[in-house]
Design an enzyme around this catalytic site. Structure first.
Site, PDB file in Angstrom:
ATOM      1  N   PHE A   1      54.827  53.643  77.248  1.00 39.39           N
ATOM      2  CA  PHE A   1      54.047  54.511  76.370  1.00 39.39           C
ATOM      3  C   PHE A   1      54.724  55.874  76.238  1.00 39.39           C
ATOM      4  O   PHE A   1      55.203  56.437  77.225  1.00 39.39           O
ATOM      5  CB  PHE A   1      52.648  54.765  76.945  1.00 39.39           C
ATOM      6  CG  PHE A   1      51.793  53.554  77.097  1.00 39.39           C
ATOM      7  CD1 PHE A   1      50.898  53.178  76.100  1.00 39.39           C
ATOM      8  CD2 PHE A   1      51.853  52.793  78.254  1.00 39.39           C
ATOM      9  CE1 PHE A   1      50.099  52.060  76.255  1.00 39.39           C
ATOM     10  CE2 PHE A   1      51.052  51.675  78.419  1.00 39.39           C
ATOM     11  CZ  PHE A   1      50.173  51.313  77.412  1.00 39.39           C
ATOM     12  N   ASP A   2      54.741  56.392  75.022  1.00 39.93           N
ATOM     13  CA  ASP A   2      54.992  57.818  74.855  1.00 39.93           C
ATOM     14  C   ASP A   2      53.755  58.547  75.387  1.00 39.93           C
ATOM     15  O   ASP A   2      52.640  58.028  75.294  1.00 39.93           O
ATOM     16  CB  ASP A   2      55.204  58.123  73.373  1.00 39.93           C
ATOM     17  CG  ASP A   2      55.239  59.611  73.106  1.00 39.93           C
ATOM     18  OD1 ASP A   2      56.051  60.303  73.739  1.00 39.93           O
ATOM     19  OD2 ASP A   2      54.437  60.080  72.278  1.00 39.93           O
ATOM     20  N   LYS A   3      53.924  59.726  75.961  1.00 42.59           N
ATOM     21  CA  LYS A   3      52.761  60.432  76.514  1.00 42.59           C
ATOM     22  C   LYS A   3      51.994  61.206  75.438  1.00 42.59           C
ATOM     23  O   LYS A   3      50.844  60.896  75.139  1.00 42.59           O
ATOM     24  CB  LYS A   3      53.175  61.409  77.628  1.00 42.59           C
ATOM     25  CG  LYS A   3      51.970  62.170  78.234  1.00 42.59           C
ATOM     26  CD  LYS A   3      52.386  63.184  79.252  1.00 42.59           C
ATOM     27  CE  LYS A   3      52.835  64.483  78.639  1.00 42.59           C
ATOM     28  NZ  LYS A   3      51.711  65.280  78.069  1.00 42.59           N
TER      29      LYS A   3
END
Length: 816
Positions: free
Chosen positions: A504-506
């Site tokens: 996941f991108d944050k």
């Protein structure tokens, strides 16, 4: 030798996907140029062309020029389009149509889906689109027009409009769309009547033959039509084989078995068509989401306008409980809008007018409460919406196009089944021919050998195999679309079900994407209210994103209590800010700033509180007014409310590793990870580091998905097995880049998508076992004469029906 990498979408702007034939044509052109030793495609998204060249023979600039020119020539010469067609009856018919279309001079490739989408690529120097459309119609298909007719804007009237619908006027459907099913039932009634009367003494054999013949005629009518269509293109499909088998049985005096064969075969096909039509309608229903007419505000009055004529800048009026006709922004009215048809959200979303209407406003930059999408349903109040996208560019229109394209994409399993079938059918025919002459080797009559050969033909027919995978893929894509998840074809549907790791991108994916005020801790005798008022007064003068978060958070807690005016704001580089409030100086900043202005270290209590907040990933600031400390405020990009529950749900569906990729420092990454349940937080990453992390994860796990917003995460998504974009309803880039798009900006649709993919993968495997297992059992039994035509037909047609109905279970899929 040197090499250069070029982005394919730039060279081929009309590129549809990595299977596009324009790529093959471009490579063929480049590989024939002097100085270029090899041109090939490098894996990833966006697709890249890798050209190996000899610097002594050709310069880099010349290589790039040749590539651009070749791309322009290919783009200009070779065209693509998606055509919506009716009367594609079943999977075998779709394959027949593909063969006929590919045989047309100038056609490069053709893919036909059962729901009726034709994807065709052609050489414009040999054939035009209009000629292709005429040839498609000559194949007996009803197709959508190439261009929409021009309409005239007319004032709103007190009458309703009837939408035009295409109807099938084929003379084979004289009893409606279920004619084939009625014929099959008629055949069954005739066979059952004859079967019962055969046990009654005194019934004339001629009467029984007449009744069974009626069953043969009813059951064989549509089978004959299919067989003639296949024979005309020089192919002998299963329909022809079934007719031969029935004729052979009748010639041997087994009229009852001939009637049973065609009854069950026609019933199986009728039910297959009926079941597949359900999946087809589930996807086709997307096209009916938008209303045909919009109400446009013009010169103080409301006029009715076909949605095709809507222009950017028009203001449309949306009445209560009616569908919104275009993508745009709300400029007047407050209402709740049901966005489920586009985003899959189960709860209506409150909409309100936008305050600042800029001239060049971009839809995806507008907060969700102001955005409206075509096809969504207004609530109980009137809305006025400014159109920001033309009808053909709306989210709904792009969604429909992508779903149609997804229908034509074959999964790896389907490609395997098609390849297997190509080799399997000739082998079966060879075996059948040999069996016809078995009487020369073993002690039996030609009639016995012929009967056995016909039974083997029926048993070995790959009908169930042909339909097993596409039916599951179609149902899976349709079910996902209803939930607000766009899955672009069979490959990502199957790949998603194989995942054990998701990255996941944050920012904006696991978190809200913007800072929020999280803490206000007063010091000693100061009050929390005084702390918030002071902080809000000073930060109101700043345009920093953190300042806005402080002001918004303070106002919300203070319930919009009056805040005094601050003045003389001064930024203190790398330390903080200072300002004046009622002749008192206020400083907001870090420890260094406060040590400078007080001449002493920050009090130990404040220092420890700052440390605790910073360890938790917060950005903390000390507030000092006059001669005393007021306390600490902290802001942070907080986790999405659904993030923790979503990750827990992912663990339940078998995702072992959940990795967070962020440019924030490792301390912040670990704080967020601990809060929501991330297993592998990776901080301080540049974009290229994220790509390297995905490559490492693929090496460790085999397959990995990357979830991001589809813009700055595109390189990492390209390297992943499956790229998943968030919030695609508002973002062109996200919708086009990803393999899977979550239309709503909601993480909690991800566990559903993975669970659906796992179920689809399971059903595909079940279907393959059923279809191939039935053949493996029946063929030996019929070869040895253990199973006759009747049982073979029952088992064969039963397996075809079972795999279709099994696949259609996906239409009702729900997570537990």
């Amino acid at each position: 030798m040197q090499k250069v990498q070029l982005d394919l979408p730039i060279l081929l702007p009309e590129l549809l996907d990595e299977q596009d034939n324009c790529i093959r044509l471009l490579l063929a052109d480049l590989n024939g140029k002097r100085g270029i030793s090899k041109a090939h495609i490098k894996e990833g998204q966006p697709l890249q062309l890798c050209v190996h060249y000899e610097p002594a023979l050709i310069s880099l600039s010349k290589v790039e020029e040749i590539a651009r020119n070749s791309g322009a020539e290919v783009t200009q010469r070779y065209q693509h389009t998606l055509i919506r067609a009716k009367k594609v009856r079943h999977q075998r018919h779709a394959r027949q149509l593909e063969h006929k279309l590919i045989a047309i001079p100038g056609v490069v490739t053709a893919m036909v889906s059962v729901p009726g989408t034709i994807r065709i690529e052609w050489d414009s120097e040999q054939v035009t689109e209009e000629q292709l459309r005429q040839k498609i119609q000559q194949l007996g298909l009803n197709i959508s027009p190439a261009t929409k007719p021009q309409h005239r804007r007319v004032p709103e009237q007190d009458h309703h409009h009837e939408q035009g619908h295409e109807h099938d006027h084929s003379n084979t459907n004289f009893l409606g769309e279920h004619t084939e099913l009625y014929f099959a039932i008629g055949s069954g009634i005739a066979w059952l009547t004859g079967f019962i009367l055969s046990f009654v003494d005194g019934v004339a054999p001629e009467l029984l033959i007449g009744i069974f013949t009626a069953g043969i005629l009813f059951g064989g009518y549509f089978t004959l039509i299919e067989a003639i269509g296949a024979i005309r293109q020089g192919k002998f499909e299963i329909d022809f084989l079934m007719l031969v088998a029935a004729a052979g049985a009748a010639a041997l005096g087994k009229w009852g078995e001939a009637a049973l064969l065609l009854f069950l075969f026609s019933l199986g096909h009728a039910l297959e068509h009926y079941a597949m039509n359900r999946a087809r309608k589930s996807i086709s229903a997307l096209a009916d989401l938008a209303p045909p007419i919009a109400l446009v505000r013009q010169d103080g009055q409301t006029v009715e306008v076909p949605i095709e004529d809507l222009e950017v800048g028009d203001v449309i009026v949306v009445k209560p409980n009616s569908k919104i006709a275009a993508d745009g922004i709300v400029i007047k009215g407050n209402s709740s809008v049901n966005q489920a048809p586009i985003t899959g959200e189960s709860v209506p979303v409150d909409k309100r007018p936008i305050a600042d209407l800029e001239a060049n406003i971009i839809l995806e930059d507008v907060p969700a409460e102001h955005r409206a999408f075509a096809g969504t349903i207004n609530g109980s109040s009137v809305l006025e919406i400014k159109v920001l996208r033309a009808t053909h560019d709306s989210t709904l229109a792009r969604l429909i196009t992508l779903v149609k394209e997804a229908e034509t994409q074959k999964s790896p399993t389907q490609l395997f089944a098609d390849k297997f079938e190509r080799y399997y059918v000739p082998v079966v025919l060879a075996v059948v021919v040999l069996l016809l002459f078995a009487f020369l080797v073993i002690d039996e009559t030609f009639a016995d050998s012929f009967y056995r050969a016909m039974a083997v033909l029926i048993a070995a027919s790959p009908c169930a195999l042909a339909i097993s995978t596409p039916s599951a893929v179609l149902a899976g894509v349709a079910r996902a679309a209803r939930q607000g998840v766009l899955i672009k074809g069979g490959r990502p549907l199957e790949d998603l079900g194989n995942l054990t790791a998701v990255a996941f991108d944050k920012t904006g994916t696991l978190t809200e994407g913007k800072p929020h005020l999280t803490h206000a801790i007063p010091y000693e005798n100061a009050s929390r209210e005084d702390l918030l008022i002071t902080a809000a007064a000073v930060e109101a003068l700043s345009d920093h994103p953190l300042a806005k978060a402080i002001v918004d958070g303070a106002k919300k807690e203070l319930n919009n209590k009056a805040i005094p005016l601050a003045e003389q704001l001064e930024a203190l580089i790398a330390r903080g800010v200072k300002a004046q409030i009622k002749n008192e100086t206020v400083h907001i900043g870090n420890r260094r700033l406060l040590a400078e202005i007080t001449g002493m270290p920050v009090p130990p209590v404040l220092d420890q509180q700052m440390k605790d907040l910073e360890d938790g990933g917060h950005t903390a600031m000390i507030i000092h007014r006059g001669t005393h400390y007021l306390g600490i405020i902290a802001v942070m990009d907080t986790a999405r409310p659904e993030a923790k529950a979503t990750l827990a749900a992912l663990r339940k569906v078998g995702i072992r590793r959940m990795i967070m990729l962020t440019g924030d420092n490792q301390q912040v990454a670990e704080a967020v990870a601990a809060e929501i349940g991330i297993t592998d937080p990776l901080g301080s990453l540049l974009p290229e580091d994220k790509v390297a992390a995905i490559e490492r994860l693929k090496a460790e796990e085999g397959k990995v998905a990357m979830v991001g917003d589809g813009v700055n995460d595109a390189p990492a998504m390209a390297k992943s097995t499956v790229g998943i974009a968030m919030g695609a309803a508002g973002s062109d880039v996200a919708l086009e880049t990803a393999d899977i798009a979550l239309m709503a900006d909601k993480l909690d649709n991800l566990p559903f998508a993975i669970a659906l993919s796992r179920k689809a993968k399971q059903i595909i495997k079940q279907n393959l076992v059923i279809s191939l297992g039935m053949v493996a059992i029946l063929v030996p039994l019929t070869v040895m004469g253990v199973a006759e035509i009747g049982p073979a037909v029952i088992a064969h047609e039963g397996s075809t029906l079972v795999v279709v109905l099994n696949a259609l279970r996906l239409l009702g899929f729900k997570t537990k």
